[in-house]
Design an enzyme around this catalytic site. Sequence first.
Site, PDB file in Angstrom:
ATOM      1  N   ASP A   8       0.868  -1.177   0.000  1.00  0.00           N
ATOM      2  CA  ASP A   8       0.000   0.000   0.000  1.00  0.00           C
ATOM      3  C   ASP A   8       0.912   1.236   0.000  1.00  0.00           C
ATOM      4  OD1 ASP A   8      -2.297   1.701   0.516  1.00  0.00           O
ATOM      5  OD2 ASP A   8      -1.566   1.819   2.590  1.00  0.00           O
ATOM      6  N   ASP A  10      -0.310   5.092   0.775  1.00  0.00           N
ATOM      7  CA  ASP A  10      -0.631   6.140   1.758  1.00  0.00           C
ATOM      8  C   ASP A  10      -0.688   5.564   3.170  1.00  0.00           C
ATOM      9  OD1 ASP A  10      -1.000   8.445   0.017  1.00  0.00           O
ATOM     10  OD2 ASP A  10      -2.616   7.250  -0.835  1.00  0.00           O
TER      11      ASP A  10
HETATM   12  C1  XBP Z   1      -5.420   6.081  -0.112  1.00  0.00           C
HETATM   13  C2  XBP Z   1      -6.578   6.927  -0.353  1.00  0.00           C
HETATM   14  C3  XBP Z   1      -6.360   8.105  -1.192  1.00  0.00           C
HETATM   15  C4  XBP Z   1      -5.558   9.217  -0.567  1.00  0.00           C
HETATM   16  C5  XBP Z   1      -5.606  10.447  -1.423  1.00  0.00           C
HETATM   17  O1  XBP Z   1      -5.803   4.764   0.205  1.00  0.00           O
HETATM   18  O2  XBP Z   1      -7.669   6.665   0.094  1.00  0.00           O
HETATM   19  O3  XBP Z   1      -7.619   8.595  -1.507  1.00  0.00           O
HETATM   20  O4  XBP Z   1      -6.089   9.548   0.690  1.00  0.00           O
HETATM   21  O5  XBP Z   1      -5.221  10.177  -2.721  1.00  0.00           O
HETATM   22  P1  XBP Z   1      -4.707   3.622   0.267  1.00  0.00           P
HETATM   23  P2  XBP Z   1      -6.109  10.601  -3.989  1.00  0.00           P
HETATM   24  O6  XBP Z   1      -3.784   3.950   1.413  1.00  0.00           O
HETATM   25  O7  XBP Z   1      -5.472   2.396   0.550  1.00  0.00           O
HETATM   26  O8  XBP Z   1      -4.032   3.570  -1.054  1.00  0.00           O
HETATM   27  O9  XBP Z   1      -6.520  12.007  -3.776  1.00  0.00           O
HETATM   28  O10 XBP Z   1      -5.186  10.411  -5.146  1.00  0.00           O
HETATM   29  O11 XBP Z   1      -7.290   9.670  -4.027  1.00  0.00           O
HETATM   30 MG    MG Z   2      -3.007   3.207   3.380  1.00  0.00          MG
END
Ligand code: XBP
Ligand code: MG
Length: 196
Positions: A8, A10
Amino acid sequence: MLAALLWDVDGTLAETERDGHRVAFNQAFEALGLRWHWDHERYGRLLRVTGGRERLLAAMAEERDAPPTPAERQALARKLHDTKNHCYARLVYEGGIALRGGVAPLIHEARAQGVRQAIVTTTSRANVETLLARQLGPAWADMFDAVLCGEDVRAKKPDPEVYLLALRALRLQPRQALALEDSGPGASAAQAAGVP
Ligand code: XBP
Ligand code: MG
């Protein structure tokens, strides 16, 4: 035997939510003349909605000065999301978002041991490219056998779609891989795909 690490982005590779996306959303609100502000507590609650644009739409339900019609809300969410991603890229370029401790050594060690790796995220592709180029260098993509992002799926996490796509791309059974996730929706997505 462990064949692949599924990363993952973020919250897992780096603290992108608190120090990156949240800050960039607030910069976008200011740039577009809105008096909205997401503090840590509010953003923490909003993280139950995955996807930046989807999160904006969910938050608009709580804002008294949000546009009245669904079409206007969609248009504003698109504009805010584009602006937010530009602000996020600037924060990343300025070096404000480092990889979490241990992440880079583990990526390099897994590669040296022949464990394959993929990025399995529902964030926008541009955000992944910016972060990894800045933190792992211009050849970052050589370290991963697949890079699956928000644009590649119809349903974002906690839906398992992005994990199922990664398994197909790597030609692996779920239990040959290990998911590295920081959040409830992320862990649910991996579990629903059968990936430990
Ligand atoms: C990440 C997200 C993303 C980020 C923002 O989820 O939910 O929406 O918060 O990025 P994960 P965007 O950690 O499961 O990948 O604005 O590009 O959506
Ligand atoms: Mg995440």
